[in-house]
Structure formats: C-alpha cells, structure tokens
Scaffold this motif. Structure first.
Motif, PDB file in Angstrom:
ATOM      1  N   ALA A  24      45.029  25.188  89.537  1.00 22.72           N
ATOM      2  CA  ALA A  24      45.264  25.151  90.984  1.00 22.72           C
ATOM      3  C   ALA A  24      44.811  26.447  91.644  1.00 22.72           C
ATOM      4  O   ALA A  24      44.158  26.428  92.698  1.00 22.72           O
ATOM      5  CB  ALA A  24      46.740  24.901  91.265  1.00 22.72           C
ATOM      6  N   ARG A  25      45.131  27.591  91.043  1.00 24.49           N
ATOM      7  CA  ARG A  25      44.728  28.872  91.629  1.00 24.49           C
ATOM      8  C   ARG A  25      43.209  28.959  91.747  1.00 24.49           C
ATOM      9  O   ARG A  25      42.676  29.394  92.773  1.00 24.49           O
ATOM     10  CB  ARG A  25      45.256  30.026  90.769  1.00 24.49           C
ATOM     11  N   LEU A  26      42.516  28.557  90.690  1.00 25.20           N
ATOM     12  CA  LEU A  26      41.055  28.616  90.702  1.00 25.20           C
ATOM     13  C   LEU A  26      40.484  27.655  91.740  1.00 25.20           C
ATOM     14  O   LEU A  26      39.581  28.018  92.513  1.00 25.20           O
ATOM     15  CB  LEU A  26      40.510  28.278  89.314  1.00 25.20           C
ATOM     16  N   ALA A  27      41.010  26.442  91.794  1.00 28.26           N
ATOM     17  CA  ALA A  27      40.499  25.442  92.732  1.00 28.26           C
ATOM     18  C   ALA A  27      40.746  25.862  94.181  1.00 28.26           C
ATOM     19  O   ALA A  27      39.839  25.785  95.021  1.00 28.26           O
ATOM     20  CB  ALA A  27      41.153  24.090  92.450  1.00 28.26           C
ATOM     21  N   THR A  30      38.454  28.899  95.145  1.00 32.14           N
ATOM     22  CA  THR A  30      37.012  28.675  95.259  1.00 32.14           C
ATOM     23  C   THR A  30      36.637  27.540  96.200  1.00 32.14           C
ATOM     24  O   THR A  30      35.541  27.534  96.754  1.00 32.14           O
ATOM     25  CB  THR A  30      36.400  28.391  93.876  1.00 32.14           C
ATOM     26  N   GLU A  31      37.560  26.566  96.388  1.00 33.18           N
ATOM     27  CA  GLU A  31      37.218  25.376  97.174  1.00 33.18           C
ATOM     28  C   GLU A  31      38.098  25.161  98.387  1.00 33.18           C
ATOM     29  O   GLU A  31      37.863  24.258  99.187  1.00 33.18           O
ATOM     30  CB  GLU A  31      37.298  24.133  96.271  1.00 33.18           C
ATOM     31  N   GLY A  32      39.128  25.984  98.549  1.00 36.27           N
ATOM     32  CA  GLY A  32      40.042  25.781  99.661  1.00 36.27           C
ATOM     33  C   GLY A  32      41.257  24.976  99.250  1.00 36.27           C
ATOM     34  O   GLY A  32      41.337  24.453  98.134  1.00 36.27           O
ATOM     35  N   ILE A  33      42.184  24.822 100.171  1.00 37.00           N
ATOM     36  CA  ILE A  33      43.472  24.203  99.826  1.00 37.00           C
ATOM     37  C   ILE A  33      43.474  22.684  99.959  1.00 37.00           C
ATOM     38  O   ILE A  33      44.503  22.052  99.747  1.00 37.00           O
ATOM     39  CB  ILE A  33      44.611  24.798 100.685  1.00 37.00           C
ATOM     40  N   ASP A  34      42.325  22.120 100.298  1.00 38.03           N
ATOM     41  CA  ASP A  34      42.273  20.663 100.478  1.00 38.03           C
ATOM     42  C   ASP A  34      41.924  19.907  99.192  1.00 38.03           C
ATOM     43  O   ASP A  34      41.765  18.687  99.223  1.00 38.03           O
ATOM     44  CB  ASP A  34      41.261  20.302 101.571  1.00 38.03           C
ATOM     45  N   LEU A  62      51.279  24.875  96.137  1.00 39.58           N
ATOM     46  CA  LEU A  62      50.633  25.942  96.889  1.00 39.58           C
ATOM     47  C   LEU A  62      51.471  27.216  96.862  1.00 39.58           C
ATOM     48  O   LEU A  62      50.954  28.319  96.643  1.00 39.58           O
ATOM     49  CB  LEU A  62      50.407  25.505  98.334  1.00 39.58           C
ATOM     50  N   ALA A  63      52.767  27.055  97.084  1.00 40.39           N
ATOM     51  CA  ALA A  63      53.650  28.217  97.124  1.00 40.39           C
ATOM     52  C   ALA A  63      53.641  28.968  95.802  1.00 40.39           C
ATOM     53  O   ALA A  63      53.569  30.199  95.767  1.00 40.39           O
ATOM     54  CB  ALA A  63      55.070  27.782  97.483  1.00 40.39           C
ATOM     55  N   ARG A 109      43.288  34.163 101.132  1.00 42.57           N
ATOM     56  CA  ARG A 109      43.808  32.897 101.645  1.00 42.57           C
ATOM     57  C   ARG A 109      45.182  33.080 102.277  1.00 42.57           C
ATOM     58  O   ARG A 109      45.551  32.338 103.186  1.00 42.57           O
ATOM     59  CB  ARG A 109      43.933  31.872 100.514  1.00 42.57           C
ATOM     60  N   VAL A 110      45.930  34.062 101.795  1.00 39.88           N
ATOM     61  CA  VAL A 110      47.259  34.294 102.345  1.00 39.88           C
ATOM     62  C   VAL A 110      47.177  34.561 103.837  1.00 39.88           C
ATOM     63  O   VAL A 110      48.010  34.122 104.610  1.00 39.88           O
ATOM     64  CB  VAL A 110      47.933  35.480 101.623  1.00 39.88           C
TER      65      VAL A 110
END
Length: 206
Positions: A24-27, A30-34, A62-63, A109-110
């Motif tokens: 999840a962290r990598l995705a 690199t690709e955004g939260i969507d 996410l958290a 991103r934060v």
C-alpha cells in the motif's frame, strides 16, 4: 500442537499485515491514493477478505500506511518551530521535508494529497498549526516574504516530487539544490548565495 498452530496463524496474520502495508505504501506513493483496495490485495498476494480483516475501510489502510510520514512531518515542523531563529527554523523545515521526500516519494502526500478528512485530521491539523505559527514568526522577524502562504510550500513539494534521477543519492543532491533555490525565492530580500552542486538529470520524464 494447538499452541503451535495458533502461533503460526498469528505469525501468518502479522506477515500478511506487514506485506499489505508495504504494498500500500509503495502504491500510494507512486500512483496516488486512488489505487483500488482490491488491487492492493492482489499485489500483496492476499484475498480482499484478508485485507479487510486487517483494515475495515480504505481510510484505515491510508491512515496506517501514512502514519510514519505524518509523525516525521510533525517532528520536522516541531523542530523548526523550536529553533531560536524563526528563519533558520523555516529553512530547516523546507530542507528536511524536501530531502526526506527525495528518498520517499510518498512523503509529500501528507501535505499535497487530498486525503479523506478522517485520515490524520487531528495530527495534520496540529502540524499545520505549528507550521503556520513558524511562518508567522519568520515573517515577523523579517526574512520571509510577507505574501508567502503554506500552499507555496505545497507547490514546492509537488515540484520536488517530479525529480527523476538515476539513484536515490542523485535525487537527494538535486533536491538540495532545488530547496536552496526555493528558500531564496521565499526571502523578502533575496540574497544570491552559492547553491549546492548541480545534478545531471534527464530532460524528459521517463
């Protein structure tokens, strides 16, 4: 035997959770939260049901995925706010955020992602309050230009995110030069100062 099975199951569950978080962290970085949560599960090699056992909602994922970044952001801003000289504290914040982000593309991103309000609401608000206080002190002291707004730092971080280099060391070196340029642009009375050495970068994004 029952105890051994229970221990193995707990170990498997822990491994699954850590793998989900790593993916999840990598995705997200690199690709955004969507990125769909089912895609996260697929890449982690688990079923969606397994992922949802660890994280009931995407907001929870996410958290947890951004928790370390949020703590680091807060620590950097707190250190800057504690500096006796507010301008030096402000410079420290810009330099540290950019350098760390050069090593971790998810770091900014934060501040720059449109994360759901439920994610880091309290922590992010506290960090932003500290940053606003530091900005106010630096303006009052004189070196920081009066029209600076926090969104200007977000813009700088977003631009910093676009740095592409052949190695993490080169990304950090390029980020340091960019931070120096940004800090000069944020000054009320810019003073030309020597910049960190330039770094050869590709002319177009790969």
């Amino acid at each position: 035997m029952t105890a051994q099975v229970g221990t193995r199951l707990r170990s498997d569950a822990r491994d699954n959770r850590e793998r989900i978080l790593a993916v999840a962290r990598l995705a997200f970085a690199t690709e955004g939260i969507d990125v769909p949560i089912r895609e996260i599960a697929r890449r982690a090699g688990v079923g969606a049901a397994t992922l949802y056992r660890h994280f009931a909602t995407k907001d929870e994922l996410l958290a947890e995925a951004f928790a370390e970044q949020m703590e680091t952001c807060s620590a950097i801003v707190a250190e800057g706010l504690a500096a006796p000289d507010p301008w030096q504290g402000f410079r420290l914040v810009v330099e540290r955020l950019m350098e760390l982000h050069a090593l971790d593309r998810g770091f900014a991103r934060v501040f720059t992602s449109r994360l759901p309000e439920a994610v880091f609401a309290a922590d992010r608000d506290r960090t932003l309050r500290m940053l606003l206080e530091l900005v106010g002190r630096a303006k009052k002291a004189g070196p920081l230009r009066r029209d600076f707004v926090v969104e200007d730092l977000s813009l700088a971080l977003m631009a910093n995110e676009g740095i592409r280099a052949e190695s993490p060391e080169m990304r950090v070196a390029a980020s340091r030069r960019f931070a120096a340029l940004m800090i000069q642009s944020f000054m009320a009375d810019p003073v030309a100062a020597p910049l960190p050495p330039p770094v050869r970068l590709p002319l177009s994004r790969a």
